[in-house]
Design a protein around this motif. Structure first.
Motif, PDB file in Angstrom:
ATOM      1  N   ILE A   8       0.999   3.313   3.177  1.00 31.34           N
ATOM      2  CA  ILE A   8       1.795   2.776   4.284  1.00 31.34           C
ATOM      3  C   ILE A   8       3.271   3.063   4.023  1.00 31.34           C
ATOM      4  O   ILE A   8       3.999   3.495   4.912  1.00 31.34           O
ATOM      5  N   ALA A  19      -4.157  -3.316   7.399  1.00 31.70           N
ATOM      6  CA  ALA A  19      -4.584  -3.250   6.000  1.00 31.70           C
ATOM      7  C   ALA A  19      -4.979  -4.627   5.470  1.00 31.70           C
ATOM      8  O   ALA A  19      -5.794  -4.737   4.555  1.00 31.70           O
ATOM      9  N   HIS A  67       0.848  -1.199   0.000  1.00 31.87           N
ATOM     10  CA  HIS A  67       0.000   0.000   0.000  1.00 31.87           C
ATOM     11  C   HIS A  67       0.878   1.242   0.000  1.00 31.87           C
ATOM     12  O   HIS A  67       1.620   1.456   0.968  1.00 31.87           O
ATOM     13  N   THR A 113       0.406  -2.380   8.354  1.00 33.69           N
ATOM     14  CA  THR A 113       0.398  -3.446   7.344  1.00 33.69           C
ATOM     15  C   THR A 113      -0.561  -4.558   7.747  1.00 33.69           C
ATOM     16  O   THR A 113      -1.361  -5.034   6.930  1.00 33.69           O
TER      17      THR A 113
END
Length: 169
Positions: A138, A154, A135, A151
């Motif tokens: 992130i 997500a 992502h 993480t």
């Protein structure tokens, strides 16, 4: 992961093929090293570059620098890490950042994590790693010390519910 160097590690997998794998750690700061210091050691005027922390990219070649960056900049040696980002390790990108003509988003790491052919696959079979979706928010917008938790979140996983023991079916 039973190696303390990789405890709560977050890595961007940049290369993974039949010859092995290369990842850049993005979850820990290299203590005592700042971006301007690296530029000055290389004889590059820091110019307009922010003086940010440099990350601990991994235990292999800890003196070698890497820039993970948005895909709006590319040089001859840039590797696309689709769809997340790009990876560059040249003096050109350092000069571009210092001169204000580099990528919109970037971070610097020293060192990398490397695996020989089949090694990473073996570690994954023994539950040493979890492969999460990458992502950009992130990578570029989340504070370093919050990336590990971000993480997992997500992925829809609460790491407090993870077990340190595994079994085999």
């Amino acid at each position: 992961m039973f190696d303390p160097r990789f405890e709560r590690s977050v890595n961007v997998m940049c290369v993974h093929d039949e010859h092995g794998a290369l990842g850049i750690g993005i979850g820990a700061v290299r203590e005592g090293v700042r971006f301007h210091e690296v530029l000055e050691e290389l004889g590059i005027d820091p110019g307009v570059a922010p003086d940010c922390a440099v990350l601990n990219g991994g235990p292999v070649e800890p003196g070698r620098g890497f820039i993970l960056h948005s895909t709006d900049w590319g040089g001859a040696d840039t590797i696309q890490v689709q769809p997340l980002c790009a990876l560059s390790a040249s003096m050109d990108i350092l000069r571009a950042i210092a001169e204000g003509r580099g990528p919109k988003d970037w971070l610097m790491a020293l060192g990398y994590a490397g695996w020989g052919a089949g090694q990473l696959e073996g570690e994954m079979r023994h539950h040493g790693w979890y492969a999460a979706e990458g992502h950009p928010e992130i990578l570029f917008d989340t504070p370093v010390d919050a990336r590990w938790m971000a993480t997992w979140r997500a992925e829809g996983i609460d790491p407090a519910l993870l077990s340190t023991e595994t079994g085999r079916a």
